[in-house]
Enzyme design. Structure first.
Site, PDB file in Angstrom:
ATOM      1  N   GLY A  29      -8.951  66.040 -97.488  1.00 25.24           N
ATOM      2  CA  GLY A  29      -7.931  65.941 -98.662  1.00 25.24           C
ATOM      3  C   GLY A  29      -7.790  67.249 -99.303  1.00 25.24           C
ATOM      4  O   GLY A  29      -8.214  68.298 -98.898  1.00 25.24           O
ATOM      5  N   LEU A  31      -4.677  68.646 -99.575  1.00 26.99           N
ATOM      6  CA  LEU A  31      -4.025  69.392 -98.380  1.00 26.99           C
ATOM      7  C   LEU A  31      -3.572  70.769 -99.039  1.00 26.99           C
ATOM      8  O   LEU A  31      -2.776  70.917 -99.852  1.00 26.99           O
ATOM      9  CB  LEU A  31      -3.072  68.507 -98.040  1.00 26.99           C
ATOM     10  CG  LEU A  31      -3.522  66.782 -97.567  1.00 26.99           C
ATOM     11  CD1 LEU A  31      -2.323  66.202 -96.982  1.00 26.99           C
ATOM     12  CD2 LEU A  31      -4.589  67.351 -96.552  1.00 26.99           C
ATOM     13  N   HIS A  32      -3.740  71.732 -98.004  1.00 25.02           N
ATOM     14  CA  HIS A  32      -2.888  72.806 -97.981  1.00 25.02           C
ATOM     15  C   HIS A  32      -2.234  73.216 -96.844  1.00 25.02           C
ATOM     16  O   HIS A  32      -2.573  72.490 -96.109  1.00 25.02           O
ATOM     17  CB  HIS A  32      -3.896  73.975 -98.689  1.00 25.02           C
ATOM     18  CG  HIS A  32      -4.942  74.268 -97.654  1.00 25.02           C
ATOM     19  ND1 HIS A  32      -5.103  74.472 -96.469  1.00 25.02           N
ATOM     20  CD2 HIS A  32      -6.135  73.569 -97.799  1.00 25.02           C
ATOM     21  CE1 HIS A  32      -6.194  74.468 -95.780  1.00 25.02           C
ATOM     22  NE2 HIS A  32      -7.173  74.025 -96.698  1.00 25.02           N
ATOM     23  N   HIS A  35      -3.766  72.500 -93.669  1.00 23.98           N
ATOM     24  CA  HIS A  35      -3.633  71.077 -93.087  1.00 23.98           C
ATOM     25  C   HIS A  35      -2.483  70.800 -92.396  1.00 23.98           C
ATOM     26  O   HIS A  35      -2.191  70.075 -91.483  1.00 23.98           O
ATOM     27  CB  HIS A  35      -4.020  70.187 -94.403  1.00 23.98           C
ATOM     28  CG  HIS A  35      -5.494  70.262 -94.752  1.00 23.98           C
ATOM     29  ND1 HIS A  35      -5.747  70.735 -96.184  1.00 23.98           N
ATOM     30  CD2 HIS A  35      -6.779  70.054 -94.148  1.00 23.98           C
ATOM     31  CE1 HIS A  35      -7.047  70.596 -96.306  1.00 23.98           C
ATOM     32  NE2 HIS A  35      -7.505  70.355 -95.124  1.00 23.98           N
ATOM     33  N   SER A 183      -7.788  77.356 -98.387  1.00 21.95           N
ATOM     34  CA  SER A 183      -8.930  76.575 -98.426  1.00 21.95           C
ATOM     35  C   SER A 183      -8.611  75.597 -99.696  1.00 21.95           C
ATOM     36  O   SER A 183      -8.194  75.945-100.623  1.00 21.95           O
ATOM     37  CB  SER A 183     -10.264  77.270 -98.570  1.00 21.95           C
ATOM     38  OG  SER A 183     -11.237  76.395 -98.736  1.00 21.95           O
TER      39      SER A 183
END
Ligand code: PAF
Length: 283
Positions: A29, A31-32, A35, A183
C-alpha cells in the site's frame, strides 16, 4: 473494482473470472508511481488485474518500521480504481495468519548479503506471505519492481523451487525528476533528507559509468561510488557490487552486475540499485 477483505470472498471472485489471464500486483500500500507502473504492465499483459495491499508483519524485524509504515487506504482505493484494478484484496492480519504457522519458509540462498544480511528473517517473511498470496490469487503473472532486486531474485527462486505456474515480471524502477527512486517510505524523510537523498542514485550512476567504461577492479569502482555517496550525512547501511541474480562476488565483469546501496535515514531506510551489463545501456 471489487474490494475484497476475506479469503473466501477472494476465492469466489477469482472463480467468477472463469476464463482469462490474471496479473497480480502484491503491495504493502501507500501507492506511488512505482506501483502504478506495475499495474499498467499487468493490465497490458493480462485480462484481469488483482492487487493486494497487506502490510505483512512477518517481514519486519523487531526494531523495524512496521508501525511507522505509511498507510492511507482511502487514497489507495481511489488510485487502484483509477488505474483499472479489477480486484483489490485488502485482508487484515488475522485473515492471512489465522493461526500460528506450523511450517515455515526459510530462504537459503542470496540472504547472506545486502538486506538479507541486514534484516535477518525479512525474506523468510516475504516468501511466506507471497506463497500464501500466490495460492489465494492463482495468477498467471506477478509483477515486482527492480528497486527490490534482491526480493525479485528470491521470488524467482521461490517460484522455481515450488513449481508455481506463475511468470515473474520485472518492472524498472520509477524515479522522481531528481532521480530518487519512488518509495512509500520517502514520505518519512525530513525536508533536508529529501533534498539529500538523490545522491544515492547519483552515486549508483557514477559506479555504473565506471563499469561501462571498462574498469574491472571492484575497489576502484566502489571508491568512485563513494566519492559521491560520501556526501550522505546519515548511515550508509551497505554499498556493494555483486553478480546478478546470484548475488555472489563478481568473478566476471562481462556478466550482469548489481550495484546496490542502502541508507538509513532518521525514519526511513532507502534502498536503490542499478543492474549493469557491459555493452547494454539497460541491463
Ligand atoms: O515489496 C513489497 O511491497 C512486499 O515485500 C511484498 C512483495 C508485497 C510482500 O509483502
Amino acid at each position: 473494482m471489487r474490494i475484497i477483505r476475506t479469503r473466501q470472498e477472494l476465492h469466489q471472485s477469482i472463480k467468477s473470472l472463469e476464463t482469462g489471464s490474471i496479473g497480480f500486483v502484491p503491495t504493502m500500500g501507500y501507492l506511488h508511481e512505482g506501483h502504478l507502473a506495475l499495474i499498467q504492465k499487468a493490465k497490458s499483459e493480462n485480462d484481469f488485474v488483482v492487487m493486494s495491499i497487506f502490510v505483512n508483519p512477518l517481514q519486519f524485524g523487531p526494531n523495524e518500521d512496521l508501525t511507522a509504515y505509511p498507510r492511507d487506504e482511502k487514497r489507495d482505493l481511489k488510485l487502484a480504481e483509477e488505474q483499472g484494478v479489477d480486484i483489490l484484496f485488502l485482508p487484515n492480519v488475522s485473515e492471512i495468519y489465522p493461526v500460528p504457522l506450523s511450517t515455515t519458509i526459510h530462504v537459503e540462498k542470496r540472504v547472506d548479503v545486502l538486506d538479507g544480511e541486514k534484516r535477518p528473517g525479512h525474506f523468510d517473511g516475504v516468501a511466506t506471505v507471497l506463497l500464501k498470496l500466490f495460492h489465494l490469487v492463482m495468477p498467471n503473472r506477478a509483477y515486482f519492481g527492480q528497486k527490490d532486486a534482491q526480493q525479485l531474485a528470491i521470488v524467482e527462486a521461490l517460484v522455481e523451487d515450488y513449481f508455481l505456474p506463475i511468470a515473474i515480471q520485472r518492472v524498472e524502477t520509477v524515479r522522481e525528476a531528481d532521480g530518487l527512486a519512488k518509495s512509500s517510505r520517502n514520505i518519512n524523510l525530513t525536508v533536508d533528507e529529501r533534498k539529500e537523498a538523490p545522491i544515492i542514485h547519483q552515486a549508483l550512476l557514477a559506479g555504473k559509468k565506471c563499469i561501462l567504461d571498462g574498469v574491472e577492479d571492484e575497489t576502484t569502482i566502489l571508491a568512485e561510488v563513494q566519492k559521491t555517496l560520501g556526501k550522505v550525512t546519515k548511515k550508509v547501511d551497505y554499498l556493494a557490487l555483486y553478480e546478478y541474480p546470484s548475488f555472489k562476488a563478481v568473478t566476471d565483469f562481462s556478466r550482469t552486475l548489481i550495484l546496490a546501496i542502502a541508507v538509513q535515514y532518521e525514519k526511513a531506510r532507502l534502498i536503490d540499485n542499478e543492474l549493469i551489463k557491459r555493452g547494454e545501456e539497460n541491463a
